[in-house]
Design a protein around this motif. Structure first.
Motif, PDB file in Angstrom:
ATOM      1  N   SER A  38      50.630 104.572   4.719  1.00  0.00           N
ATOM      2  CA  SER A  38      50.949 105.885   4.609  1.00  0.00           C
ATOM      3  C   SER A  38      52.492 106.169   4.408  1.00  0.00           C
ATOM      4  N   ARG A  39      52.808 107.337   4.042  1.00  0.00           N
ATOM      5  CA  ARG A  39      54.265 107.812   4.073  1.00  0.00           C
ATOM      6  C   ARG A  39      54.943 106.686   3.110  1.00  0.00           C
ATOM      7  N   SER A  40      54.385 107.120   2.035  1.00  0.00           N
ATOM      8  CA  SER A  40      55.040 106.483   0.629  1.00  0.00           C
ATOM      9  C   SER A  40      54.979 104.880   0.805  1.00  0.00           C
ATOM     10  N   ARG A  42      55.238 103.086   3.443  1.00  0.00           N
ATOM     11  CA  ARG A  42      56.430 102.411   4.293  1.00  0.00           C
ATOM     12  C   ARG A  42      55.899 102.375   5.921  1.00  0.00           C
ATOM     13  N   GLU A  43      54.677 103.017   6.272  1.00  0.00           N
ATOM     14  CA  GLU A  43      54.062 102.532   7.477  1.00  0.00           C
ATOM     15  C   GLU A  43      52.772 101.781   6.785  1.00  0.00           C
ATOM     16  N   SER A 311      55.667 109.286  17.625  1.00  0.00           N
ATOM     17  CA  SER A 311      54.603 109.239  16.449  1.00  0.00           C
ATOM     18  C   SER A 311      53.994 108.136  16.265  1.00  0.00           C
ATOM     19  N   TYR A 312      54.419 106.867  16.767  1.00  0.00           N
ATOM     20  CA  TYR A 312      53.847 105.675  16.923  1.00  0.00           C
ATOM     21  C   TYR A 312      52.898 105.410  17.798  1.00  0.00           C
ATOM     22  N   SER A 388      51.644 109.911  -2.584  1.00  0.00           N
ATOM     23  CA  SER A 388      52.831 109.128  -2.567  1.00  0.00           C
ATOM     24  C   SER A 388      53.986 109.573  -3.497  1.00  0.00           C
ATOM     25  N   THR A 389      55.134 109.858  -2.963  1.00  0.00           N
ATOM     26  CA  THR A 389      56.208 110.031  -3.558  1.00  0.00           C
ATOM     27  C   THR A 389      56.721 109.047  -4.681  1.00  0.00           C
TER      28      THR A 389
END
Length: 411
Positions: A38-40, A42-43, A311-312, A388-389
């Motif tokens: 998720s998050r481009s 990166r997670e 958040s994690y 995804s950006t």
């Protein structure tokens, strides 16, 4: 003339098609097939996949990597290249050594439930940014810290190991230390003198019979300490007198008052204790667990340390209330791993959205243009569905490439 123009355009279009296909391949393989991202991208969550080695295809700029509940045996030097990594969870694997040369940018390291036996001074010497370190549930007998290292470390969880003595040279800015469920029998003089910010100190379920004089005298910021389930020798007054006097006078809340029938003492005994880990996976200051005597009746254990980044919430955090009873049997059943409902927000790369019928089936000059445009359409739809950006930027690059080729070839 027309034949020559066709001959010139054909190689250009075939090259364009190849470039587009390569771009599409990068978009679709940016997240390892065995993981969720998720998050481009990166997670990355690769937990519970029965992995025995690091998966291929991890981006160099990932921020969060969850490798918990796998069968990893060694990770030495394999994670060094992820220079932007902030959160690493390698809990519940088969590690016997702390991974060498971890990224120096890390904020959080979770390595509970392994077989790690030693934390050497070089393992943490250069982790200036580290805020939370969890090594609970290992085979540690000693840890070695160098003076003036780990300046940002706030939470240290060493519960459930094999310590006999409280570790010395602990980082001076610690706020939470969990040493519960060990074999502790002594605190060497001046061990705790350099911890003025220590607020939550968990020493329950050890083998203390007494503590040395002035052992806790420099803990000026202490708010909570747990001393229950230790075999205090109350009849030897000369050995226990300091502790009995200290628990009466300390402004901190003391859970498990030695030699007293009441459970809570200290001048702050009316204050509410920190909340334990909630079932929704949120971390709170709460290391206090039930006594080992009640271990058979729904005992809460594992990682009571609060996460610095709220958040994690890793998978391993989700099973604190229902941990696997037998790690060996779980590792032997990869086809049916336990179901973990709590994790950080992840969405899988939508590989299933790309249909076989949408992919190019011909590279003849007559079909090349439509093939390129159809491939670009697939990339655009994939970028949209994953949100995804990075993918969207690649799709924009494809559009620019198509426009340029169209102008060059007069399509």
């Amino acid at each position: 003339m027309e034949k020559r123009s066709t001959m010139l355009r054909s190689p250009v279009l075939e090259l364009a098609c190849l470039l587009v296909l390569l771009l599409m391949g990068e978009v679709l393989s940016i997240c390892p097939q065995t993981c969720l991202c998720s998050r481009s991208h990166r997670e990355v969550d690769c937990s519970g996949r029965n992995l025995s080695e690091l998966p291929d295809g991890l981006q160099h700029n990932i921020h969060t990597l969850n490798l918990s509940y796998n069968s990893l045996v060694e990770l030495h030097y394999l994670l060094t290249r992820f220079a932007h990594l902030r959160t690493l969870d390698i809990s519940y694997n088969l590690l016997t050594d702390f991974p060498a040369s971890l990224p120096r940018a890390l904020w959080e390291i979770y390595a509970s439930g392994n077989g790690i036996r030693l934390l050497d001074k070089n393992d943490t010497a250069y982790h200036w940014n580290l805020k939370a370190l969890d090594l609970s549930g290992n085979q540690l007998e000693r840890v070695v810290f160098i003076n003036n290292t780990l300046p940002n470390l706030r939470s240290l969880n060493l519960s459930g190991n094999k310590f006999w003595t409280v570790p010395t040279n602990m980082p001076s800015n610690l706020q939470t230390v969990d040493l519960s469920n060990n074999y502790l029998v002594q605190i060497l003089p001046a061990t705790l003198d350099r911890l003025p910010d220590l607020a939550y100190f968990y020493l329950h379920n050890n083998r203390f019979s007494s503590v040395s004089d002035r052992a806790f005298s420099k803990l000026s910021g202490l708010k909570l300490i747990t001393l229950n389930d230790n075999p205090w020798v109350c009849e030897e007054e000369q050995n226990i007198s300091y502790l009995l006097s200290w628990v009466k006078q300390t402004p901190a809340r003391v859970i498990g008052c030695p030699c007293y029938t009441r459970h809570v003492c200290g001048r702050a005994q009316g204050d509410k204790p920190p909340a334990r880990l909630t079932t929704n996976g949120g971390w709170h200051f709460a290391s206090y667990t039930q006594s080992s005597v009640t271990a058979g009746s729904g005992r809460v254990y594992g990682r009571p340390m609060p996460a610095v980044t709220e958040s994690y919430a890793s998978k391993s955090a989700a099973v604190l209330l229902n941990p696997p009873s037998n790690r060996t049997s779980w590792h032997g059943s990869a086809a049916d791993p336990p179901v973990f409902k709590i994790r950080f927000p992840l969405t899988s790369t939508a590989l299933s959205t790309v249909k076989t019928s949408d992919l190019p089936t011909s590279t003849t000059p007559s079909s090349t243009t439509s093939t390129v445009r159809k491939t670009a359409s697939v990339i655009r739809s994939t970028s949209t569905s994953t949100g995804s950006t990075a993918n969207a930027l690649r799709a924009a690059a494809v559009n620019l490439l198509l426009s340029t080729l169209a102008m060059m070839t007069g399509i």
